[in-house]
Design a protein around this motif. Structure first.
Motif, short mmCIF file in Angstrom:
data_model
loop_
_atom_site.label_atom_id
_atom_site.label_comp_id
_atom_site.label_asym_id
_atom_site.label_seq_id
_atom_site.Cartn_x
_atom_site.Cartn_y
_atom_site.Cartn_z
N LEU A 23 -13.28 5.23 -11.63
CA LEU A 23 -14.00 4.13 -11.22
C LEU A 23 -12.47 3.09 -10.77
O LEU A 23 -12.51 1.77 -10.64
CB LEU A 23 -14.69 3.93 -12.36
N VAL A 24 -11.23 3.13 -11.75
CA VAL A 24 -10.10 2.20 -11.39
C VAL A 24 -10.37 2.25 -9.62
O VAL A 24 -9.29 1.61 -9.38
CB VAL A 24 -9.35 2.93 -12.34
N LEU A 25 -9.21 3.57 -9.25
CA LEU A 25 -9.64 3.39 -7.47
C LEU A 25 -10.55 2.84 -7.37
O LEU A 25 -9.80 2.43 -6.30
CB LEU A 25 -9.38 5.34 -7.54
N ALA A 26 -11.73 3.15 -7.09
CA ALA A 26 -12.43 2.51 -6.73
C ALA A 26 -12.92 1.18 -5.72
O ALA A 26 -12.49 0.18 -5.81
CB ALA A 26 -14.47 2.92 -6.75
N GLY A 27 -12.55 0.46 -7.24
CA GLY A 27 -12.45 -0.49 -8.27
C GLY A 27 -10.76 -1.23 -7.26
O GLY A 27 -11.15 -2.77 -6.36
N PHE A 28 -10.39 -0.80 -7.45
CA PHE A 28 -8.60 -0.36 -5.99
C PHE A 28 -8.63 -0.72 -5.32
O PHE A 28 -8.57 -1.90 -4.03
CB PHE A 28 -7.42 -0.37 -7.27
N VAL A 29 -9.00 0.13 -4.52
CA VAL A 29 -9.89 0.50 -3.52
C VAL A 29 -10.38 -0.76 -2.61
O VAL A 29 -10.95 -1.44 -1.54
CB VAL A 29 -9.95 1.79 -2.55
N GLY A 195 -5.74 -4.64 -7.96
CA GLY A 195 -6.28 -4.31 -6.58
C GLY A 195 -5.35 -5.93 -6.32
O GLY A 195 -4.97 -6.12 -5.40
N GLY A 196 -6.34 -7.05 -6.47
CA GLY A 196 -6.17 -7.81 -6.27
C GLY A 196 -4.99 -8.47 -6.77
O GLY A 196 -4.37 -9.52 -6.07
N LEU A 197 -3.79 -8.02 -7.67
CA LEU A 197 -2.67 -8.38 -8.22
C LEU A 197 -1.93 -7.99 -7.43
O LEU A 197 -0.92 -8.71 -6.64
CB LEU A 197 -2.14 -8.22 -9.69
N VAL A 198 -2.11 -6.93 -6.14
CA VAL A 198 -1.14 -6.32 -5.80
C VAL A 198 -1.19 -6.49 -4.06
O VAL A 198 -0.33 -6.99 -3.58
CB VAL A 198 -1.74 -4.50 -5.35
N SER A 199 -2.36 -7.01 -3.74
CA SER A 199 -2.60 -8.03 -2.86
C SER A 199 -1.72 -9.23 -2.97
O SER A 199 -2.01 -9.67 -1.60
CB SER A 199 -4.18 -8.35 -2.58
N LEU A 200 -1.52 -9.63 -4.29
CA LEU A 200 -0.43 -11.12 -4.07
C LEU A 200 1.19 -10.89 -3.48
O LEU A 200 1.12 -11.45 -3.09
CB LEU A 200 -0.73 -11.77 -5.02
N ILE A 201 1.30 -9.59 -3.31
CA ILE A 201 2.75 -9.15 -3.06
C ILE A 201 3.23 -8.61 -2.10
O ILE A 201 4.10 -8.68 -1.20
CB ILE A 201 3.00 -8.41 -3.97
N ILE A 202 2.01 -7.78 -1.39
CA ILE A 202 1.67 -7.15 -0.38
C ILE A 202 0.10 -6.99 1.31
O ILE A 202 -0.46 -8.01 0.32
CB ILE A 202 2.38 -5.41 -0.19
N MET A 207 -1.36 -2.90 2.33
CA MET A 207 -2.79 -2.78 1.03
C MET A 207 -2.95 -1.32 1.23
O MET A 207 -3.30 -1.11 0.40
CB MET A 207 -3.19 -4.53 0.87
N LEU A 208 -3.80 -0.96 2.46
CA LEU A 208 -4.22 0.35 3.01
C LEU A 208 -3.53 1.47 2.36
O LEU A 208 -3.77 2.28 1.81
CB LEU A 208 -4.30 0.17 4.55
N ASN A 209 -1.63 1.58 2.55
CA ASN A 209 -1.09 2.70 2.38
C ASN A 209 -0.87 2.48 0.92
O ASN A 209 -1.33 3.66 0.43
CB ASN A 209 0.19 1.92 2.73
#
Length: 236
Positions: A23-29, A195-202, A207-209
């Motif tokens: 579920l964490v993975l699904a939310g991240f993707v 995922g939202g936090l990572v999207s602020l960086i890359i 992001m797909l990688n």
């Protein structure tokens, strides 16, 4: 003499552990796809259905067709995952689903690179593959031929949480009636937050990688858990 009933199984068992990770993975993707595309949903088919219908009324043909394509790919992912579950994957274990999801996400990343030259935002074609991967991921946990833990169906999870909480509060159940659904929802929300936090960086091209790497790590984790899962179900 009345036989002593078996003690209840611990709440935090292997299935709970594995489902929380997925579920964490699904939310991240889902966050990766949404934040670096034209707002496409890969885990929220209710929203895509509304977009497919309303897009026609708004005169936005691309919106309607894109949403319909995402639904079709999600359904195809569920169908293919179910076929593999029935004929190829030997046990009711999420490892096969995570491996397939990782392969499809990797294909999406390659398509993004080849078709869109790694533009800042992701194009529709790679997102269609991501939607397929999320549909397949929903076949990770199956009992009696039906999905027992829907990985991306958060609306249903919240409904079951509220119903279980009501039963517990009126004295008709225990915390087990709702705690599992609360953990599932919070796991998905945690993935979306990450995922939202990572999207602020890359940006979109990376992001797909990042989603591919996250899925590969989860696949490796489920592979390590496979032996424990088989031993547990062999005893059942």
């Amino acid at each position: 003499m009345t036989p002593t009933p078996d003690p209840p199984e611990p709440f935090w068992n292997l299935e709970t552990e594995l489902s929380s990770v997925l579920l964490v993975l699904a939310g991240f993707v889902g966050a990766a796809a949404y934040t670096h595309s034209d707002g496409y949903f890969v885990t929220f088919m209710t929203g895509n259905t509304e977009r497919a219908v309303i897009g026609g009324f708004l005169g936005d043909r691309n919106l309607a067709l894109g949403a319909a394509g995402l639904i079709a790919c999600f359904l195809a992912g569920v169908f293919v995952g179910s076929v593999f579950r029935r004929w190829r994957w030997s046990s009711n274990h999420p490892h096969g689903s995570t491996v397939l999801a990782t392969a499809v996400l990797a294909a999406a990343a390659l398509l993004d690179w080849s078709l869109y030259a790694h533009e800042r935002d992701l194009g529709l074609v790679p997102i269609l593959f991501v939607s397929f991967a999320m549909g397949n991921l929903n076949t990770s946990f199956v009992r009696n031929g039906e999905v027992s833990i829907p990985v991306t169906y958060v609306t249903g999870t919240l409904v079951k949480f509220a119903q279980g909480l009501e039963r517990h509060l009126v004295g008709g159940g225990t915390h087990r009636e709702w705690l599992g659904y609360a953990v599932q929802y919070l796991s998905f929300a945690l993935g979306a937050l990450l995922g939202g936090l990572v999207s602020l960086i890359i940006d979109g091209r990376d992001m797909l990688n990042a989603a591919v790497i996250a899925s590969a790590l989860v696949a490796a984790y489920t592979w390590r858990a496979d032996l424990r899962w088989v031993r547990r179900h062999d005893r059942a």
